[in-house]
Write a protein that holds these residues in place. Sequence first.
Motif, PDB file in Angstrom:
ATOM      1  N   ASN A 187       0.829  -1.219   0.000  1.00 42.88           N
ATOM      2  CA  ASN A 187       0.000   0.000   0.000  1.00 42.88           C
ATOM      3  C   ASN A 187       0.856   1.258   0.000  1.00 42.88           C
ATOM      4  O   ASN A 187       1.680   1.449   0.890  1.00 42.88           O
ATOM      5  CB  ASN A 187      -0.881   0.038   1.254  1.00 42.88           C
ATOM      6  CG  ASN A 187      -2.016  -0.946   1.182  1.00 42.88           C
ATOM      7  OD1 ASN A 187      -1.803  -2.146   1.097  1.00 42.88           O
ATOM      8  ND2 ASN A 187      -3.236  -0.436   1.215  1.00 42.88           N
ATOM      9  N   LEU A 201      -8.615   9.710   2.939  1.00 36.47           N
ATOM     10  CA  LEU A 201     -10.019   9.780   3.370  1.00 36.47           C
ATOM     11  C   LEU A 201     -10.101  10.178   4.847  1.00 36.47           C
ATOM     12  O   LEU A 201     -10.890  11.038   5.246  1.00 36.47           O
ATOM     13  CB  LEU A 201     -10.708   8.427   3.156  1.00 36.47           C
ATOM     14  CG  LEU A 201     -12.179   8.418   3.581  1.00 36.47           C
ATOM     15  CD1 LEU A 201     -13.098   8.546   2.366  1.00 36.47           C
ATOM     16  CD2 LEU A 201     -12.547   7.173   4.362  1.00 36.47           C
ATOM     17  N   TYR A 296      -1.387  -7.898   4.788  1.00 31.12           N
ATOM     18  CA  TYR A 296      -0.408  -7.915   3.694  1.00 31.12           C
ATOM     19  C   TYR A 296       0.947  -7.549   4.290  1.00 31.12           C
ATOM     20  O   TYR A 296       1.039  -6.652   5.138  1.00 31.12           O
ATOM     21  CB  TYR A 296      -0.706  -6.866   2.622  1.00 31.12           C
ATOM     22  CG  TYR A 296      -2.056  -6.952   1.935  1.00 31.12           C
ATOM     23  CD1 TYR A 296      -2.626  -8.165   1.601  1.00 31.12           C
ATOM     24  CD2 TYR A 296      -2.741  -5.782   1.597  1.00 31.12           C
ATOM     25  CE1 TYR A 296      -3.858  -8.215   0.946  1.00 31.12           C
ATOM     26  CE2 TYR A 296      -3.962  -5.824   0.940  1.00 31.12           C
ATOM     27  CZ  TYR A 296      -4.515  -7.043   0.624  1.00 31.12           C
ATOM     28  OH  TYR A 296      -5.716  -7.084  -0.019  1.00 31.12           O
TER      29      TYR A 296
HETATM   30  P1  TYD Z   1      -7.461   0.962   1.002  1.00 33.18           P
HETATM   31  O1  TYD Z   1      -6.802   2.286   1.146  1.00 33.18           O
HETATM   32  O2  TYD Z   1      -8.763   0.888   0.280  1.00 33.18           O
HETATM   33  O3  TYD Z   1      -6.369  -0.027   0.362  1.00 33.18           O
HETATM   34  P2  TYD Z   1      -6.424  -1.651   0.136  1.00 33.18           P
HETATM   35  O4  TYD Z   1      -7.798  -2.133   0.275  1.00 33.18           O
HETATM   36  O5  TYD Z   1      -5.915  -1.756  -1.268  1.00 33.18           O
HETATM   37  O6  TYD Z   1      -5.474  -2.222   1.153  1.00 33.18           O
HETATM   38  O7  TYD Z   1      -7.680   0.350   2.449  1.00 33.18           O
HETATM   39  C1  TYD Z   1      -6.600   0.139   3.331  1.00 33.18           C
HETATM   40  C2  TYD Z   1      -7.151  -0.577   4.551  1.00 33.18           C
HETATM   41  O8  TYD Z   1      -8.040   0.310   5.234  1.00 33.18           O
HETATM   42  C3  TYD Z   1      -7.974  -1.802   4.220  1.00 33.18           C
HETATM   43  O9  TYD Z   1      -7.726  -2.810   5.199  1.00 33.18           O
HETATM   44  C4  TYD Z   1      -9.411  -1.331   4.291  1.00 33.18           C
HETATM   45  C5  TYD Z   1      -9.360  -0.244   5.361  1.00 33.18           C
HETATM   46  N1  TYD Z   1     -10.332   0.866   5.195  1.00 33.18           N
HETATM   47  C6  TYD Z   1     -11.134   1.243   6.283  1.00 33.18           C
HETATM   48  O10 TYD Z   1     -11.066   0.655   7.383  1.00 33.18           O
HETATM   49  N2  TYD Z   1     -12.017   2.269   6.106  1.00 33.18           N
HETATM   50  C7  TYD Z   1     -12.143   2.929   4.917  1.00 33.18           C
HETATM   51  O11 TYD Z   1     -12.998   3.855   4.814  1.00 33.18           O
HETATM   52  C8  TYD Z   1     -11.296   2.559   3.822  1.00 33.18           C
HETATM   53  C9  TYD Z   1     -11.379   3.255   2.496  1.00 33.18           C
HETATM   54  C10 TYD Z   1     -10.397   1.520   4.018  1.00 33.18           C
END
Ligand code: TYD
Length: 354
Positions: A187, A201, A296
């Motif tokens: 990430n 966000l 991950y």
């Molecule tokens: P994200 O930034 O969408 O990356 P990925 O799914 O590719 O790892 O999310 C990172 C982590 O954060 C993932 O475990 C999901 C979590 N998450 C939340 O808890 N709340 C949220 O609003 C978002 C967008 C992600």
Amino acid sequence: MILVTGGAGFIGANFVLDWFAQGGAGAVVLDKLTYAGNRHSLRPLEGRPGFHFVQGDIADHALVGRLLVEHRPHAVLHFAAESHVDRSIHGPGEFIRTNLVGTFELLEAVRAHWSALPAAERGAFRFLHVSTDEVFGSLGEHDPAFHEATPYAPNSPYAASKAGSDHLVRAYHHTYGLPTVTTNCSNNYGPYQFPEKLIPLMILNALDGKPLPVYGDGQNVRDWLYVGDHCDAIRTVLARGRLGETYNVGGKNEVRNLDVVQSICALLDELRPRAAGRYAGQIAFVADRPGHDRRYAIDPRKIEAELGWRPRETFTTGLRRTVQWYLDSTEWVQRVRDGRYREWIETNYAGRAQ
Ligand code: TYD
Ligand code: NAD
């Protein structure tokens, strides 16, 4: 000269800005400008000699062929993708069209061009495919980190579409001899990231006084990589990576989601304090993502040992820089939060009971 697909997205824009900052002479950006693409991120390069922007689709074989003939890049760096797991759950079709079919059409256009090049240019040519650690699936708490030979086990439509694109790149090297290299990174975070992903966000919701929606129990782990370190790794692999190889790129920064959000809140308490109370008071646990991968982690020993790359930022230093960038970049933030952004927030979060 390089051709960069998806160069108006988060990592692509950082890469192109760094490319020129590091003395690169030219880059053609090919980007469809989906909701995630933002020309504004490339504004510092507008008008600069050697910088070209073309709005178009990687699946447009004729367009890609024309750009290759016109600009004769020595490398294609392939960043363009649909990249958000939550969107792939709501609508997987676009992920298959761009990540799989788009990559196939791009490879076909590049192969046609590359096979017709004079021998010296053909030998120097590179196709660098930017992929993700999500192709390897989910780790248990005590499992060893992903290495290059970890079997593929993608769990989301996004991860499956990226896995398919990795296989196509591999096959084009094996079958046609196309000079490819692939990077699978963890990430990323840093400037210019679209605020649908966790870190931006949370920063923007916190500043707006909105809930900070943590999925599930907040104990999922991601291995965070500062985008500038990733760009450095890509330049390194482009220059010295062995053909047909894959390189895992990670920041050795495994952090639980809840700890990420709490760290952001603590930084905001320091950098933008409010009388109304601490930002962590806005944290809200919401319904989990379906099929949410637990952990991950990247084992980056191959790129470190073979190519001498190492990340410069720790999560502490990189997160501070990132939060400061979002505080300073109000115009960029205003522009990306348009009607389509608000629709997505409604789609993704309305059904998640707290
Ligand atoms: P994200 O930034 O969408 O990356 P990925 O799914 O590719 O790892 O999310 C990172 C982590 O954060 C993932 O475990 C999901 C979590 N998450 C939340 O808890 N709340 C949220 O609003 C978002 C967008 C992600
Ligand atoms: P992003 O969503 O911010 O940007 C993607 C860019 O691709 C956008 O500018 C978009 O307009 C463009 N694009 C989409 N479809 C296109 C098409 N059909 N033709 C041309 N352009 C198109 O993504 P990102 O976070 O910058 O990710 C870049 C690459 O890195 C992706 O391949 C992604 O899978 C990979 N990756 C990202 C992360 C991460 O944490 N962001 C981690 C690992 C791997």
